[in-house]
Structures are given as C-alpha cells and as structure tokens.
Scaffold this motif. Sequence first.
Motif, short mmCIF file in Angstrom:
data_model
loop_
_atom_site.label_atom_id
_atom_site.label_comp_id
_atom_site.label_asym_id
_atom_site.label_seq_id
_atom_site.Cartn_x
_atom_site.Cartn_y
_atom_site.Cartn_z
N GLU A 85 0.82 -1.15 0.13
CA GLU A 85 -0.05 0.23 -0.01
C GLU A 85 0.94 1.15 0.08
O GLU A 85 0.45 2.23 -0.62
CB GLU A 85 -0.95 0.06 1.14
CG GLU A 85 -1.99 -0.85 1.10
CD GLU A 85 -2.91 -1.01 2.49
OE1 GLU A 85 -2.80 0.03 3.42
OE2 GLU A 85 -3.60 -2.12 2.83
N TRP A 86 1.91 1.26 0.82
CA TRP A 86 2.87 2.38 0.96
C TRP A 86 3.40 2.62 -0.43
O TRP A 86 3.59 3.93 -0.76
CB TRP A 86 3.80 2.09 2.13
CG TRP A 86 3.28 2.39 3.41
CD1 TRP A 86 2.09 2.61 3.73
CD2 TRP A 86 3.89 1.81 4.57
NE1 TRP A 86 1.99 2.54 5.10
CE2 TRP A 86 3.26 2.03 5.70
CE3 TRP A 86 5.27 1.21 4.85
CZ2 TRP A 86 3.48 1.60 6.96
CZ3 TRP A 86 5.50 0.71 5.94
CH2 TRP A 86 4.52 0.93 6.94
N ILE A 87 3.95 1.57 -1.12
CA ILE A 87 4.58 1.74 -2.45
C ILE A 87 3.67 2.30 -3.46
O ILE A 87 3.78 3.16 -4.10
CB ILE A 87 5.11 0.50 -3.12
CG1 ILE A 87 6.29 0.11 -2.10
CG2 ILE A 87 5.33 0.43 -4.52
CD1 ILE A 87 6.78 -1.51 -2.54
N GLN A 88 2.48 1.80 -3.55
CA GLN A 88 1.24 2.37 -4.40
C GLN A 88 1.05 3.92 -4.13
O GLN A 88 0.74 4.82 -4.91
CB GLN A 88 0.01 1.66 -4.25
CG GLN A 88 0.11 0.09 -5.03
CD GLN A 88 -1.29 -0.58 -4.73
OE1 GLN A 88 -2.10 -0.13 -4.16
NE2 GLN A 88 -1.08 -1.71 -5.41
N ILE A 89 0.75 4.23 -2.83
CA ILE A 89 0.66 5.71 -2.49
C ILE A 89 1.62 6.56 -2.76
O ILE A 89 1.62 7.57 -3.10
CB ILE A 89 0.63 5.81 -0.90
CG1 ILE A 89 -0.90 5.21 -0.37
CG2 ILE A 89 0.40 7.20 -0.21
CD1 ILE A 89 -0.94 5.06 0.92
N ALA A 90 3.05 5.99 -2.65
CA ALA A 90 4.10 6.82 -3.04
C ALA A 90 4.12 7.00 -4.72
O ALA A 90 4.83 7.88 -5.15
CB ALA A 90 5.50 5.99 -2.54
#
Length: 90
Positions: A85-90
């Motif tokens: 999720e963090w990678i998609q948000i970034a």
Amino acid sequence: MTKKQPYQAPVTGTHTGTDTSKGNGGFMTGIILGSLIGAAAALLSSPKSGREVRTLLDERTAPTRQRLTEQTQVVREKAEPLVGEWIQIA
C-alpha cells in the motif's frame, strides 16, 4: 559593614547531580559486554572440545532460532500488505 543575604531553604524535590536517565546506556552496555566476555571465558576454559561445545550450543539455541524464524515470518506476512500500500501511495 557587609550586607547579609537572606536565608534560603534548600529546594526539595529536585536533584542537582547528574541526570541518571541519560547514564543508563553505559551501564547496560557494560552489563552486556561483561556477560559476553564472561560467557567467552567460560567456553574457552571448558574441559570439552570445540566440537562438543559447538554441538551443545547448537542444541540449546535451536528452539530459540526456530521461534525467531517463525516470528519473523509472521511479521513479514503482516507487513507485506502494508508495504504494498505504501508503495502504491508513493
């Protein structure tokens, strides 16, 4: 004639010496380092051969290593979705 200063009672509840909350790191480092040195000295002065000591250590640490491996896997399984999720948000 000199002017006298009024009497001041000592302040209670405060500590005027060193701050003990900052000095605990050195003490704990000493405890850990002393324990490691003591363990090494005990192993080196052991009447058993090196192979016997390694086998004994392996047998005694195997359950702990297994638990750490299992806990690492659990943490990894919980963290993978969050990292995705963090990678998609970034």
